[in-house]
Design an enzyme around this catalytic site. Structure first.
Site, PDB file in Angstrom:
ATOM      1  N   GLY A  12     -48.765  20.456  12.692  1.00  0.00           N
ATOM      2  CA  GLY A  12     -47.474  20.404  13.392  1.00  0.00           C
ATOM      3  C   GLY A  12     -46.735  21.724  13.341  1.00  0.00           C
ATOM      4  N   ASP A  13     -45.683  21.828  14.181  1.00  0.00           N
ATOM      5  CA  ASP A  13     -44.807  22.997  14.226  1.00  0.00           C
ATOM      6  C   ASP A  13     -45.543  24.272  14.603  1.00  0.00           C
ATOM      7  OD1 ASP A  13     -42.775  21.284  13.358  1.00  0.00           O
ATOM      8  OD2 ASP A  13     -43.367  21.578  11.268  1.00  0.00           O
ATOM      9  N   LYS A  16     -45.460  24.052  19.930  1.00  0.00           N
ATOM     10  CA  LYS A  16     -45.787  23.263  21.130  1.00  0.00           C
ATOM     11  C   LYS A  16     -44.629  23.296  22.135  1.00  0.00           C
ATOM     12  CE  LYS A  16     -46.497  19.693  18.497  1.00  0.00           C
ATOM     13  NZ  LYS A  16     -46.519  20.294  17.147  1.00  0.00           N
ATOM     14  N   GLY A  40     -39.943  17.862  16.034  1.00  0.00           N
ATOM     15  CA  GLY A  40     -38.853  18.823  16.187  1.00  0.00           C
ATOM     16  C   GLY A  40     -39.410  20.031  16.902  1.00  0.00           C
ATOM     17  N   HIS A  41     -38.986  20.214  18.134  1.00  0.00           N
ATOM     18  CA  HIS A  41     -39.490  21.342  18.920  1.00  0.00           C
ATOM     19  C   HIS A  41     -38.336  22.285  19.207  1.00  0.00           C
ATOM     20  CE1 HIS A  41     -43.000  18.906  19.358  1.00  0.00           C
ATOM     21  NE2 HIS A  41     -42.404  18.016  20.125  1.00  0.00           N
ATOM     22  N   GLN A 227     -46.383  16.057  16.810  1.00  0.00           N
ATOM     23  CA  GLN A 227     -47.242  16.211  15.629  1.00  0.00           C
ATOM     24  C   GLN A 227     -48.521  16.988  15.974  1.00  0.00           C
ATOM     25  OE1 GLN A 227     -45.889  12.767  16.265  1.00  0.00           O
ATOM     26  NE2 GLN A 227     -44.168  13.866  15.409  1.00  0.00           N
ATOM     27  N   THR A 242     -49.094  11.034  10.282  1.00  0.00           N
ATOM     28  CA  THR A 242     -48.084  10.212  10.922  1.00  0.00           C
ATOM     29  C   THR A 242     -48.793   8.949  11.416  1.00  0.00           C
ATOM     30  OG1 THR A 242     -46.231  10.213  12.462  1.00  0.00           O
ATOM     31  CG2 THR A 242     -48.263  11.287  13.234  1.00  0.00           C
TER      32      THR A 242
HETATM   33  P1  GDP Z   1     -43.437  22.506  17.587  1.00  0.00           P
HETATM   34  O1  GDP Z   1     -42.994  21.356  16.743  1.00  0.00           O
HETATM   35  O2  GDP Z   1     -44.912  22.643  17.661  1.00  0.00           O
HETATM   36  O3  GDP Z   1     -42.790  22.524  18.942  1.00  0.00           O
HETATM   37  O4  GDP Z   1     -42.923  23.815  16.829  1.00  0.00           O
HETATM   38  P2  GDP Z   1     -41.474  24.050  16.144  1.00  0.00           P
HETATM   39  O5  GDP Z   1     -40.497  24.288  17.224  1.00  0.00           O
HETATM   40  O6  GDP Z   1     -41.188  22.997  15.150  1.00  0.00           O
HETATM   41  O7  GDP Z   1     -41.759  25.357  15.298  1.00  0.00           O
HETATM   42  C1  GDP Z   1     -42.178  26.536  15.902  1.00  0.00           C
HETATM   43  C2  GDP Z   1     -41.116  27.639  15.662  1.00  0.00           C
HETATM   44  O8  GDP Z   1     -41.687  28.883  15.947  1.00  0.00           O
HETATM   45  C3  GDP Z   1     -39.900  27.543  16.569  1.00  0.00           C
HETATM   46  O9  GDP Z   1     -38.781  27.953  15.834  1.00  0.00           O
HETATM   47  C4  GDP Z   1     -40.195  28.518  17.704  1.00  0.00           C
HETATM   48  O10 GDP Z   1     -39.022  29.084  18.279  1.00  0.00           O
HETATM   49  C5  GDP Z   1     -40.971  29.558  16.964  1.00  0.00           C
HETATM   50  N1  GDP Z   1     -41.998  30.253  17.754  1.00  0.00           N
HETATM   51  C6  GDP Z   1     -42.818  29.763  18.699  1.00  0.00           C
HETATM   52  N2  GDP Z   1     -43.706  30.699  19.113  1.00  0.00           N
HETATM   53  C7  GDP Z   1     -43.421  31.821  18.392  1.00  0.00           C
HETATM   54  C8  GDP Z   1     -44.015  33.126  18.332  1.00  0.00           C
HETATM   55  O11 GDP Z   1     -44.974  33.442  19.012  1.00  0.00           O
HETATM   56  N3  GDP Z   1     -43.450  34.004  17.437  1.00  0.00           N
HETATM   57  C9  GDP Z   1     -42.387  33.674  16.641  1.00  0.00           C
HETATM   58  N4  GDP Z   1     -41.914  34.582  15.795  1.00  0.00           N
HETATM   59  N5  GDP Z   1     -41.823  32.457  16.682  1.00  0.00           N
HETATM   60  C10 GDP Z   1     -42.342  31.536  17.532  1.00  0.00           C
HETATM   61  P1  IMO Z   2     -43.807  18.335  15.443  1.00  0.00           P
HETATM   62  O1  IMO Z   2     -43.969  17.575  16.740  1.00  0.00           O
HETATM   63  C1  IMO Z   2     -44.682  18.590  11.191  1.00  0.00           C
HETATM   64  C2  IMO Z   2     -45.133  14.809   9.021  1.00  0.00           C
HETATM   65  C3  IMO Z   2     -44.079  14.453   7.996  1.00  0.00           C
HETATM   66  C4  IMO Z   2     -44.923  13.669   7.006  1.00  0.00           C
HETATM   67  C5  IMO Z   2     -45.887  12.908   7.922  1.00  0.00           C
HETATM   68  C6  IMO Z   2     -45.464  11.488   8.221  1.00  0.00           C
HETATM   69  O2  IMO Z   2     -42.514  19.034  15.301  1.00  0.00           O
HETATM   70  O3  IMO Z   2     -44.998  19.193  15.183  1.00  0.00           O
HETATM   71  P2  IMO Z   2     -43.584  10.424   9.751  1.00  0.00           P
HETATM   72  O4  IMO Z   2     -42.078  10.546   9.689  1.00  0.00           O
HETATM   73  O5  IMO Z   2     -44.165  10.855  11.048  1.00  0.00           O
HETATM   74  O6  IMO Z   2     -44.057   9.064   9.331  1.00  0.00           O
HETATM   75  O7  IMO Z   2     -44.110  11.444   8.609  1.00  0.00           O
HETATM   76  O8  IMO Z   2     -45.954  13.654   9.121  1.00  0.00           O
HETATM   77  N1  IMO Z   2     -44.613  15.090  10.379  1.00  0.00           N
HETATM   78  C7  IMO Z   2     -44.545  16.322  10.910  1.00  0.00           C
HETATM   79  N2  IMO Z   2     -44.842  17.523  10.380  1.00  0.00           N
HETATM   80  N3  IMO Z   2     -44.282  18.505  12.477  1.00  0.00           N
HETATM   81  C8  IMO Z   2     -44.021  17.300  13.038  1.00  0.00           C
HETATM   82  O9  IMO Z   2     -43.752  17.157  14.346  1.00  0.00           O
HETATM   83  C9  IMO Z   2     -44.100  16.141  12.230  1.00  0.00           C
HETATM   84  N4  IMO Z   2     -43.885  14.820  12.442  1.00  0.00           N
HETATM   85  C10 IMO Z   2     -44.212  14.197  11.304  1.00  0.00           C
HETATM   86  O10 IMO Z   2     -43.532  15.612   7.409  1.00  0.00           O
HETATM   87  O11 IMO Z   2     -45.695  14.541   6.226  1.00  0.00           O
HETATM   88 MG    MG Z   3     -41.850  20.936  15.079  1.00  0.00          MG
END
Ligand code: GDP
Ligand code: IMO
Ligand code: MG
Length: 436
Positions: A12-13, A16, A40-41, A227, A242
């Protein structure tokens, strides 16, 4: 009829949201097909010369693209209070949310499932999953147990009451007798859910039909996973996952669009690895290098604010993601975060009790005991945030991408060099050619 699925390759994170936003301007529909507000995006948009940050949890990131219809599919679990909070927040910032469609078959997260999620974690103690506490697991469990509440139930009060009564009969026993907490009142739950019905009504649709007709017309549909692969309930690091299918196949069950209509699968792979919550993580760093990645990459959860666990790139995980998702294209994000390191280690295989594993160990116990086997690549010091073509990157950064590409077994089509909308290198086109 291009239908594109976008998934996370790690835990995750990966970025996306940003990748969806990148494609958003050229797609007609963006569909969230799994998960809920555990996601959380973060999307960073340049507006009037200023950087604006949007944090989306329940809504698909495509809501930020003006010409795109955002869709919440049947595979999503919806906390209605969060849905309206998020819509209000976006509208207050001038984002048009009027096109949103919500599947009549999606499940709602009733307040009692948030309570159960939190008390279960407390009860598990050391064995906790580290959930986001949003009621995700209990709501999917209800769906499988056939005691869930669906969006369409809000429009038949008699049925809704019956379903809430049936669910609470058991849950209130659990809450009172095992968890020693106050149960929920049927009337209160029903009243709360009904209070959303009128505002929600114009958004409720047969989203499977809408999407299939859009594909028939030759429009482009992007399926955006919440995720990621290793958090998938079937293919992830169970039980530290998850409760939904976050892999590409989930796009079909979670939307009612069949596999024969999917054209490409884009996986988002962070240039290093992060994880929130508990569970195995072979390349995790507990030293100053881990702290460097956390600080430089701002690795703190968008949803819970928890510091993310950080480690080096794991190409065993990347290869696994390629296989499980049928990845056609990778987007490597956050390459800029690796700038300034002498050496950049890349995990190429695991050592488990003296035995080399090139693929994900089939037994979870082995994965818990996996020690990474690293290849040390040379680092780079040049600022890469202004690079817009692959050739603009320093030679060592190019070599890093090419070696990772070779190890994960699918082409790297784009590379993120910063959080901003335009801070990306588009190496190969990500959208399939439109037929006809
Ligand atoms: P998601 O859950 O997959 O949508 O990712 P998140 O938004 O939770 O976490 C990704 C973080 O990285 C966010 O704060 C984005 O703004 C940041 N981000 C995405 N692509 C890049 C990149 O290429 N470089 C940097 N420095 N940050 C990035
Ligand atoms: P995005 O879409 C990172 C993790 C939680 C926990 C496990 C189960 O932003 O990538 P849940 O509340 O889903 O039952 O928790 O999954 N988790 C994530 N980790 N990014 C996410 O979403 C996540 N959504 C759930 O931290 O370990
Ligand atoms: Mg995220």
């Amino acid at each position: 009829m291009p239908a594109i699925v976008l998934v996370g390759a790690q835990w995750g994170d990966e970025g996306k949201g940003k990748a969806t936003d990148l494609l958003g301007s050229s797609v007609d529909y963006v569909v969230k097909f799994n998960g809920g507000n555990n996601a959380g995006h973060t999307v960073v948009i340049e507006k009037d010369g200023k950087r604006e940050k949007y944090a989306l949890h329940l809504l698909p990131s495509g809501i930020l693209s003006p010409n795109c219809v955002p869709v919440i599919g049947n595979g999503v679990v919806i906390d209605l209070s969060v849905l309206f909070e998020e819509l209000d927040g976006l509208e207050a910032r001038g984002v048009d949310t009027s096109k949103l469609l919500v599947s009549a078959n999606a499940h709602v997260i009733p307040s009692y499932n948030r309570t159960i999620d939190k008390v279960t974690e407390r009860f598990l103690g050391k064995r906790r999953i580290g959930t986001t506490g949003r009621g995700i697991g209990p709501t999917y469990a209800d769906k499988m147990n056939r005691v869930g509440i669906r969006i369409q139930d809000l429009y038949d009060e008699g049925i809704l009451r019956q379903k809430v009564e049936a669910a609470l009969e058991l849950k209130n026993q659990l809450l009172a007798k095992i968890y020693n907490t106050r149960g929920a009142e049927v009337d209160e739950v029903v009243e709360e859910l009904l209070s959303y019905a009128a505002r929600l009504a114009p958004m409720v649709a047969d989203t499977s039909l809408v999407l299939s007709q859009a594909l028939d017309r030759g429009e482009t549909v992007l399926f955006e996973a919440g995720q990621a692969t290793l958090l998938d309930v079937d293919h992830g690091t169970y039980p530290y996952v998850t409760s939904s299918n976050a892999v590409s196949a989930g796009a079909c069950t979670g939307s009612g669009v069949p596999p024969t209509r999917i054209d490409s699968v884009i996986a988002i792979l962070k240039a290093y690895t992060t994880r929130v919550g508990e569970g195995p993580f072979p390349t995790e760093l507990h030293d100053d290098k881990g702290e460097f990645l956390r600080k430089t990459g701002a690795e703190y959860g968008t949803t819970t604010g928890r510091p993310r666990r950080c480690g080096w790139m794991d190409t065993v995980v990347g290869r696994y993601a390629t296989r499980i998702n049928g990845v056609t294209d990778f987007v490597i994000t956050k390459l800029d975060v690796l700038t300034g390191l002498d050496k950049v280690p890349v995990c190429v295989a695991y050592d488990v009790g003296g035995v080399r594993h090139d693929e994900m160990p089939v037994n979870q116990t082995d994965f818990h005991h996996a020690t990474p086997i690293y290849e040390e690549l040379d680092g780079w010091w040049e600022d890469i945030t202004d690079c817009r073509t692959f050739e603009d990157l320093p030679a060592n950064a190019q070599a890093y991408v090419l070696r990772v590409e070779e190890l994960i077994g699918a082409r790297v089509s784009a590379i993120g060099v910063g959080p901003g909308r335009d801070e990306i290198i588009e190496r190969f086109p990500l959208k399939p050619a439109v037929a006809g």
